[in-house]
Design a protein around this motif. Structure first.
Motif: not given
Length: 831
Positions: A93-100, A424-430, A441-446, A572-575
């Motif tokens: 699996k690739t890195p999972i984004p930290g943003e919910l 900023y989502g998964c941390g992969c280099a761009i 807003r379609f991508m992040f909650e905030r 609205q929480s990461s967990e």
């Protein structure tokens, strides 16, 4: 290496589907599956593959000759006896984004991809962890998982309709349905800056903007009709002066708004759309000039290099094809630069172009189109321009697969979280050559984040994968929706295949029956609201977000689903918040038993329900019942309440080892002890609650009040056994006894009372009343003293505080058995 029974069943079903052409091996594989039926639900596994033919073979086949399935693995290959039937592969699996919100999108898309592999390509999942997935691939050849990922993207995830044969949803069931049911921002959006991955995705987005155009045109058209009706009304000679003046003012107001909007849209159409087409025309002329210069053989290599550089710079600014620009500019002149006349004229000239989006646009409702703030002239013009860009585009972004054959290793990067060099989502280099996207807003909650290494708040950058997958995911976190993940409970044999299939079938059914969204094992419930002074007031604001979610879940799902699955709530929480099954069961029971919906009949939010739910969360179910009983609009459904009390206790007892919290065993014992004591004391209170003897209405009412007062006084004496027995035997010369008949509305406390008597060594009290054909317990006043003495001597109730808690809960429990004794609290609005 030997496979588990569940893995063996997956392998056999996968191989059977792949080898369906060969009848000989097909029959042997079917016999192997039949041999496993005693240990695992092979029918449920077959349903997960969408394998109706396998299920039919299982039902038609005879009893298995094979006693044991001989599958083993060696050097990455799986063997059926001595025959190689497939291979095993591990994907990482690739890195999972930290943003919910982005994380939910990646997790749900991964699950959808695995379902695609299983149903379409018969690839079975044998094992899954947070980091890897082990797959069985039937047949001899290897599979190109990058190509399979591209096929999934094009045929399912970013297609319009998905794969209907295998019930794999496309954008109509994810993005469009989400737009129609969830309002992400009350003030609306501009056009969406997102990666375009396929032509079908481009068509869906173009259809959205086309629907926005139609909505705007319809609004102006309806206003024009209204003006014409009012003008016609003025011709009526019988119209009073007051009505005439009012109509004239309304006409003037509408005419002014109509002219204002027409001017606003025309000016912005000229500013954004026409000017863009004219600019593109000049760019194409410049590009042709540079190409002609490059064909000039008299230029030196250095001069050609300079011209090539200029051409590349101009080429990077080109958005539309040359012919497309020329055709649009001709249509603009014919339409006199009117945006509505322009598009209607273009529809007639290019019916094939618009036929791609006209049918799709009908799927968008007003809720969806209103989320694009097209009342603003500049945004309306941008919608028109973006629609044409999407219709003419031929360049599509490439999304890297979420599962790779090689593990992704960590990369060295600059410190801080405010860099544009990584997602900023998964941390992969761009890399600089790759496009990046601002969080929306379609991508992040905030989308606006205050990064730790930045002095200001802003929109962080995202990679194409996180941006695109977050965009298509229907899992959008907001106070207007509830996101749940349902997981099947592990069965005693360690498997949960039947529950897994039941879960997926139920989620799909619920999403199609109600206005809800689903993605894999996730489901989005639409939130309730009421209108107050023209504004929507959401129930979560009044009850509390967690409490409202519990009420909504309990009201939505049937009791067997609440018992069979584990619920995790995403707010609205990461967990995720793991919800207690026993709480959901009890909340559902009291909501139905006391007739307490979230929204009351007079369009008021039921705030006492939120209070009762908080008591349930604190393991105070008797107080929760009393709170709702005092506000119940009718006589409670005692049968349903008793059934749920028993299920609540059984769930509490079964799951006590898996619960987190202080003194869970003590809380469970308190509930059981109160139920048992209620069963002992209730018959004595019921004896006092006799029928009235008076015949006159006034006398009958007075006598009933006296009886109710006697019962209430008796219940108030539960703190002391002597006082209770005194009031229960008051005025009676002989030894008091009470009969407790077992009925549907008391079977739970009846059983608990019976068990308590047995524990105290009191036997032989259960008899059968032949006249009533009913089972009953015979109780005496001395039994009450023995029960109180027993609990007083137990360690849990030695202190005064603990004893008061026991008797207080007992008092509340007894009052719930006599609803008419509880004073009804009248409320006005939300006060």
């Amino acid at each position: 290496m030997k496979q588990s029974t569940t893995a063996q069943a997956h392998i056999l079903v996968s191989t059977l589907l792949e080898a369906s052409q060969t009848s000989d091996i097909s029959e042997k594989l079917t016999e192997g599956l039949q041999a496993l039926r005693a240990e695992v639900d092979v029918v449920a596994i077959s349903k997960a593959f969408g394998a109706s033919t396998v299920i039919r073979k299982l039902r038609l086949s005879r009893k298995p000759v094979v006693k044991q399935v001989e599958l083993h693995q060696k050097d990455g290959y799986v063997y059926w006896k001595e025959h190689s039937i497939g291979s095993v592969a591990v994907l990482y699996k690739t890195p999972i984004p930290g943003e919910l919100q982005a994380r939910l999108a990646v997790e749900s898309t991964t699950e959808r991809f695995l379902e695609y592999l299983r149903k379409v390509h018969h690839i079975a999942v044998l094992e899954e962890s947070d980091r890897h997935i082990r797959l069985f691939i039937p047949g001899e050849g290897k599979r190109d998982f990058q190509q399979l990922w591209r096929s999934f993207i094009e045929e399912v995830a970013f297609s319009v309709y998905g794969n209907n044969r295998y019930q794999l949803p496309g954008l109509l069931q994810t993005f469009v349905l989400m737009m129609n049911s969830v309002t992400l921002a009350d003030r609306g959006f501009s056009t969406l800056d997102i990666p375009i991955v396929t032509q079908e995705q481009a068509d869906v987005m173009a259809a959205l903007y086309y629907a926005v155009f139609k909505n705007t045109y319809t609004r102006q058209k309806e206003r024009r009709k209204k003006i014409e009706r009012n003008v016609q009304e003025l011709s009526n000679s019988e119209l009073s002066e007051n009505d005439r003046s009012k109509t004239e003012k309304e006409i003037a107001r509408d005419e002014e708004m109509q002219a204002k909007e027409a001017d606003k849209y025309a000016k912005n159409f000229q500013k954004f759309v026409i000017s863009m087409f004219q600019e593109q025309k000049l760019l194409w002329q410049e590009l042709r000039q540079h190409e002609a210069e490059l064909n000039d053989e008299s230029l030196t290599a250095k001069e050609k290099k300079a011209v090539q550089k200029k051409r590349d710079k101009v080429s990077g600014k080109v958005i539309f094809t040359e012919v497309f620009v020329q055709n649009r500019l001709l249509t603009v002149e014919q339409a006199d630069k009117n945006p509505f006349a322009f598009i209607h004229s273009d529809e007639g000239l290019n019916p094939q172009l618009f036929s791609r989006i006209q049918k799709i646009s009908e799927s968008f409702t007003k809720t969806a189109t209103d989320q694009i703030s097209a009342v603003k002239g500049d945004i309306f013009a941008k919608c028109v321009l973006e629609m044409y860009r999407l219709l003419d585009t031929s360049e599509y972004a490439t999304l890297p697969p979420l599962l790779t054959e090689q593990p992704m290793l960590g990369e060295v990067r600059s410190a801080g979280d405010d860099s544009k060099e990584f997602c900023y989502g998964c941390g992969c280099a761009i890399s600089k050559a790759e496009p990046s996207w601002k969080a929306a807003r379609f991508m992040f909650e905030r989308p606006y984040q205050r990064r730790q290494s930045s002095a200001n708040e802003g929109q962080p950058m995202m990679c194409s994968s996180c941006a695109a997958l977050s965009f298509i995911s229907p899992l959008k976190v907001s106070d207007k929706s509830i996101i749940l993940r349902l997981d099947s409970q592990i069965q005693p044999d360690g498997t949960s295949e039947a529950s897994e299939q039941k879960l997926k079938d139920y989620i799909r059914m619920l999403a199609s029956k109600e206005v809800h969204l689903c993605a894999g094992r996730y489901i989005v419930l639409t939130a309730d609201s009421v209108s107050k002074n023209g504004k929507d007031v959401h129930a979560s604001k009044k009850l509390g977000q967690l409490q409202y979610s519990l009420a909504k879940i309990a009201a939505t799902f049937p009791l067997d689903v609440l018992q069979s699955f584990n619920f995790s709530l995403f707010i609205q929480s990461s967990e995720p918040i793991r919800l207690s099954s026993r709480d959901l069961i009890f909340i559902k029971g009291v909501m139905e038993g006391y007739y307490q919906p979230v929204i009351l009949p007079k369009q008021e939010i039921n705030t006492p329900l939120g209070e009762a739910i908080r008591y349930v969360q604190q393991d105070l179910p008797y107080l929760a019942e009393y709170t709702l009983l005092s506000r119940a609009p009718a006589i409670p459904n005692s049968y349903e309440l008793e059934r749920v009390r028993e299920i609540y206790w059984q769930t509490f007892k079964q799951n006590i080892g898996n619960m987190t919290g202080d003194n869970m065993e003590g809380r469970a014992k308190l509930y059981q002890d109160v139920a048992a004591m209620t069963g002992i004391l209730y018959p004595f209170a019921k004896t006092l609650d006799r029928a009235t003897k008076a015949t006159e209405p006034k006398e009958k009412e007075k006598e009933q009040k006296d009886i109710d007062r006697e019962v209430s006084k008796l219940i108030e004496q539960v703190t002391d056994a002597t006082s209770f027995c005194y009031y229960a035997t008051l005025g009676v010369d002989k030894t008091v006894q009470a009969f407790f008949y077992k009925e549907r509305n008391n079977h739970f406390i009846y059983q608990q009372a019976k068990d308590l008597l047995s524990k105290l060594g009191i036997e032989g009290r259960e008899t059968v009343d032949e006249a009533k054909n009913a089972t009953r317990l015979q109780l005496y006043a001395d039994d009450i003293s023995k029960v109180y003495a027993h609990f007083a001597s137990e360690g849990e109730y030695e202190s005064e505080r603990e004893w008061k808690e026991l008797t207080y809960q007992l008092k509340l429990s007894l009052y719930t058995r006599f609803p008419k004794l509880v004073r009804k609290i009248k409320t006005t609005g939300d006060k």
